[in-house]
Design a protein around this motif. Structure first.
Motif, short mmCIF file in Angstrom:
data_model
loop_
_atom_site.label_atom_id
_atom_site.label_comp_id
_atom_site.label_asym_id
_atom_site.label_seq_id
_atom_site.Cartn_x
_atom_site.Cartn_y
_atom_site.Cartn_z
N ASP A 249 1.06 -1.25 0.10
CA ASP A 249 0.07 0.13 -0.01
C ASP A 249 0.97 1.19 -0.01
OD1 ASP A 249 -1.66 2.09 0.34
OD2 ASP A 249 -2.93 1.06 1.76
N LEU A 250 1.08 1.88 -1.18
CA LEU A 250 1.99 2.83 -1.45
C LEU A 250 1.38 4.25 -1.65
CD1 LEU A 250 4.38 0.93 -3.93
CD2 LEU A 250 4.45 0.94 -1.22
N ASP A 251 0.06 4.41 -0.71
CA ASP A 251 -0.71 5.43 -0.79
C ASP A 251 -0.06 6.85 -0.56
OD1 ASP A 251 -3.30 6.76 -1.38
OD2 ASP A 251 -3.36 6.96 0.96
N GLY A 252 1.11 6.77 0.35
CA GLY A 252 1.73 8.37 0.44
C GLY A 252 2.88 8.64 -0.55
N CYS A 253 3.15 7.54 -1.33
CA CYS A 253 4.27 7.74 -2.41
C CYS A 253 4.06 8.64 -3.56
CB CYS A 253 4.84 6.30 -2.60
SG CYS A 253 5.41 5.49 -1.22
N GLN A 254 4.01 9.95 -3.48
CA GLN A 254 3.73 10.53 -4.41
C GLN A 254 4.73 10.91 -5.60
OE1 GLN A 254 0.56 12.06 -5.07
NE2 GLN A 254 0.08 11.05 -3.15
N SER A 255 5.86 10.40 -5.20
CA SER A 255 7.17 10.55 -5.99
C SER A 255 7.36 9.12 -6.80
CB SER A 255 8.44 10.72 -5.18
OG SER A 255 8.27 12.12 -4.64
N LEU A 256 6.44 8.30 -6.68
CA LEU A 256 6.50 6.81 -7.40
C LEU A 256 6.42 7.01 -8.91
CD1 LEU A 256 6.59 4.07 -5.75
CD2 LEU A 256 4.17 3.70 -6.70
N THR A 257 7.28 6.44 -9.63
CA THR A 257 7.39 6.51 -11.10
C THR A 257 7.36 4.83 -11.45
OG1 THR A 257 10.01 6.46 -10.98
CG2 THR A 257 9.05 8.61 -10.86
N ASN A 258 7.29 5.25 -13.13
CA ASN A 258 7.34 3.74 -13.51
C ASN A 258 8.61 2.90 -13.09
OD1 ASN A 258 5.15 4.75 -14.86
ND2 ASN A 258 6.35 5.39 -16.62
N ASN A 259 9.65 3.43 -12.98
CA ASN A 259 11.02 2.46 -12.59
C ASN A 259 10.80 2.00 -11.35
OD1 ASN A 259 12.22 3.48 -14.91
ND2 ASN A 259 13.24 5.17 -13.94
N HIS A 260 10.00 2.32 -10.56
CA HIS A 260 9.82 1.71 -9.12
C HIS A 260 9.09 0.32 -9.06
CE1 HIS A 260 10.66 5.92 -7.58
NE2 HIS A 260 11.81 5.23 -7.38
N LEU A 261 8.15 0.42 -10.48
CA LEU A 261 7.40 -1.00 -10.61
C LEU A 261 8.18 -1.96 -11.17
CD1 LEU A 261 3.75 0.87 -11.29
CD2 LEU A 261 4.88 0.15 -8.81
N ALA A 262 9.37 -1.76 -11.56
CA ALA A 262 10.05 -2.55 -12.71
C ALA A 262 10.06 -3.87 -11.91
CB ALA A 262 11.30 -2.26 -12.90
N HIS A 269 3.24 -13.62 -4.40
CA HIS A 269 2.34 -13.81 -3.51
C HIS A 269 1.28 -12.66 -3.38
CE1 HIS A 269 4.12 -17.52 -1.86
NE2 HIS A 269 5.45 -16.76 -2.06
N LEU A 270 1.74 -11.55 -4.04
CA LEU A 270 1.03 -10.23 -3.97
C LEU A 270 -0.63 -10.41 -4.22
CD1 LEU A 270 1.73 -7.23 -3.05
CD2 LEU A 270 1.72 -6.78 -5.61
N GLN A 271 -1.27 -9.87 -3.06
CA GLN A 271 -2.84 -9.93 -3.22
C GLN A 271 -3.20 -8.64 -3.33
OE1 GLN A 271 -4.66 -12.32 -0.08
NE2 GLN A 271 -2.85 -13.71 -0.29
N ASN A 272 -2.69 -7.27 -2.64
CA ASN A 272 -3.24 -6.23 -2.74
C ASN A 272 -2.19 -5.10 -3.09
OD1 ASN A 272 -4.09 -3.79 -1.60
ND2 ASN A 272 -5.76 -4.75 -0.60
N LEU A 273 -2.56 -4.48 -4.31
CA LEU A 273 -1.46 -3.38 -4.60
C LEU A 273 -2.28 -2.04 -5.07
CD1 LEU A 273 1.48 -2.59 -5.79
CD2 LEU A 273 0.44 -3.38 -7.80
N ARG A 274 -1.73 -1.05 -4.13
CA ARG A 274 -2.15 0.28 -4.29
C ARG A 274 -1.17 1.28 -4.49
NH1 ARG A 274 -5.23 3.47 0.95
NH2 ARG A 274 -6.65 4.78 -0.29
N ILE A 275 -1.28 2.08 -5.86
CA ILE A 275 -0.15 2.85 -6.21
C ILE A 275 -0.69 4.31 -6.61
CG2 ILE A 275 1.35 1.25 -7.10
CD1 ILE A 275 0.39 1.90 -9.76
N ARG A 276 0.02 5.45 -6.23
CA ARG A 276 -0.04 6.78 -6.41
C ARG A 276 0.83 7.27 -7.22
NH1 ARG A 276 -4.28 4.98 -5.11
NH2 ARG A 276 -5.61 5.53 -3.55
#
Length: 596
Positions: A249-262, A269-276
């Motif tokens: 749950d990366l709700d507070g990560c406003q600086s998240l970019t495409n590279n971070h999801l590489a 095992h991931l069941q819940n993914l939340r990105i901003r």
């Protein structure tokens, strides 16, 4: 005296009523609570579920034991410990999970329940799906006063908060039971090198040195099953190193970019993914996350979902932003999908809209209805919209025959007409339209929605005939018509309809005797400069009312201030003499600031 009234009302439903055999135990329990409101609320919420005198006497013994130190804190500790240890084990885990959220955080109910599900805390009863069970757990914590309802929308709790004292108790229990570790401004709490392998859940909340924390997190990553990030921090990159993560749950990560999801597709095992943040493209191989059940990309900059999204065979909840385009083919493969939030209708290919009707488990659908400005000519766009409506109508009726029970439209600067194309949806339980500009008419097919429990139409034209039609809906419990237009007329609530209604938000209405016999919560707008005064206003209010909110709207000088003041005084007198003594809130507003 106030403490006693609060205590009795929460347990017995009446300020003055207490069975004689409970009086002595009540006095001693109240004495131990020492007038502390939170202690009284917590202990009374607990006792409301334990009606035997034996249990009351046991509670009295537990919280009457002499404890050293700060009396307020010791009282709360004993009360909270009693409530905590009397929770079922699975609900206790749900409560501990709230330690992942910062102090004073407003927690969204639907998101919280999804995380509980991903953590495998929820055990559904026969005939109950896991999300419904999660809502039941949430309500248990509300009823026990362990979490506070915060944002309520027409009678339904949408968000909650945790009182600081209760949060401190939960955090201490989480650390004690090695349930969750969190960051505060001073660093990791308390985490020795030998405990790295024990960290299963990690919450990032405070201010800290990113470089120092990044190095300390390296040994933790392979063991973390749940990461909740409430601050703008990207030092956990790469995410693919959280090899056993179920929740990101990366709700507070406003600086998240495409590279971070590489390479995120490696998190099997991931069941819940939340990105901003500034993410514009989801990984092409996201379809490999075969255990993913919840995907929330609202607040990101993603405008198109990759084709592999349709391979997510377990995805049950999908939330996207406005104008996100879905793949043209394959959505019918997503047979686990139960909730779809953010479908922008007119930017979708017709093949997608056709397959949408094949999602047999889809229960909740939220649709954005707005102009889609393609590069085609106006004539081509008009033809595309007409085709979309036709295909979507067919799919909606197929969904209605399957599992669809909640449908909402958000209309942006567009004319929204029901009856020319909208067929009756007879199995809906919840229906809503939020129009940001134009008024809408109440659709005539609503009379056929025999199972409808909740109806919300913002900015609707409402006539007396409409009220009669809505009053005939036998299952209707919530009716909200905010910012509605009664076209200059008072409307009358008759005494034969709305027999099950519990919540109503109406405009310019009068009540007949014995109308709405189960109403508990009433919001009412009175637009004086449209309908003028009426001596029958607030006569015959339902005797079951617990709460009344009144907005008196009018523009001086057409509605002199003293007229509004006189009406406000009359409402106050009615509330004072009402048999149920409802709580009352009144406001006087200018016409040009009419708001929900």
């Amino acid at each position: 005296a106030h403490s006693k009234r609060l205590f009795y009302k929460r347990i017995f439903g009446c300020e003055e009523q207490c069975p004689p055999e409970f009086e002595q135990a009540s006095k001693e329990i109240l004495k131990r609570c020492d007038g502390i409101p939170l202690a009284i609320i917590s202990i009374s919420s607990f006792l409301a579920d334990h009606e035997s005198l034996y249990h009351w006497n046991e509670v009295k013994k537990i919280i009457s034991s002499p404890l050293p130190g700060n009396e307020y804190l010791e009282t709360m500790q004993s009360v909270l410990a009693l409530s905590y240890y009397n929770l079922p084990h699975d609900i206790r885990s749900c409560l501990l999970y709230l330690s992942a959220f910062p102090e004073d955080c407003e927690i969204v109910k639907s998101s919280l329940v999804s995380r509980w599900i991903a953590e495998a805390f929820i055990n559904a009863r026969p005939g109950e799906n896991v999300y419904e069970a999660g809502l039941r757990y949430f309500n248990v914590l509300i009823n026990r006063s362990l979490i506070q309802p915060w944002n309520e929308h027409y009678g339904e709790v949408l968000t909650c908060r945790v009182h600081d004292v209760i949060l401190n108790f939960i955090v201490s229990k989480s650390v004690e039971e090695n349930f969750l570790f969190l960051l505060d401004p001073s660093g990791l709490v308390p985490l020795q090198h030998s405990n790295y392998c024990k960290v299963r859940r990690l919450s990032l909340q405070g201010n800290y040195c990113q470089e120092e924390f990044a190095s300390r997190m390296m040994p933790i990553k392979p063991h973390v099953r749940s990461l909740i990030c409430s601050v703008d921090y990207t030092g956990f990159h790469p995410l693919s190193e959280f090899k056993v993560a179920r929740v990101l749950d990366l709700d507070g990560c406003q600086s998240l970019t495409n590279n971070h999801l590489a390479n995120i597709e490696k998190l099997v095992h991931l069941q819940n993914l939340r990105i901003r943040g500034r993410v514009t493209v989801l990984p092409a191989n996201i379809g490999r996350l075969q255990h993913l059940e919840t995907l929330d990309i609202r607040g990101s900059e993603v405008k198109e979902l990759p084709p592999s999204i349709v391979l997510l065979q377990r995805l049950a909840r999908l939330s996207v932003s406005q104008d996100v385009k879905f793949p043209a083919e394959g959505v019918s493969k997503m047979q686990a999908l139960e909730e779809l939030t953010g479908l922008t209708l007119f930017c979708q290919p017709g093949s997608f809209l056709k397959e949408l009707g094949e999602l047999t488990k889809l229960r909740v659908l939220v649709v954005y209805w707005n102009a889609y400005h393609a590069r085609d000519s106006d004539e081509a766009q008009a033809e595309h919209k007409k085709s979309c409506k036709k295909i979507f109508t067919s799919s909606l009726n197929a969904l209605d025959r399957h599992s669809l029970h909640s449908l909402d439209f958000v209309v942006f600067m567009e004319r929204f007409l029901f009856d020319p194309w909208f067929l009756a949806l007879q199995n809906l339980k919840r229906f809503g339209v939020e129009s940001t500009s134009r008024m809408i008419n109440i659709p005539s097919w609503i009379r056929l929605a025999a199972k409808l429990e909740k109806l919300e139409l913002r900015k609707a034209y409402v006539t007396q005939d409409d009220l009669e039609m809505l009053g005939d809906l036998k299952a209707l419990e919530y009716l909200a018509l905010p910012c509605s237009d009664t076209q200059g007329s008072w409307l009358t609530i008759s005494n034969h309809g709305f027999r099950c209604l519990k919540f109503a938000f109406l405009c310019n209405v009068l009540f007949m005797p014995d109308s709405m016999p189960n109403l508990k919560d009433l919001r009412i707008d009175i637009v004086l400069d449209e309908v003028g005064e009426n001596d029958s206003v607030f006569e015959h209010l339902p005797s079951t009312l617990c709460r009344v909110n009144v907005d008196i709207i009018g523009n001086p000088p057409s509605t002199p201030r003293d007229v509004a003041s006189e009406l406000e005084e009359k409402i106050l007198n009615v509330a004072k003499t009402h048999p149920n003594r409802p709580t009352l809130t009144t406001r006087t507003l200018d016409r040009d600031i009419l708001v929900d």
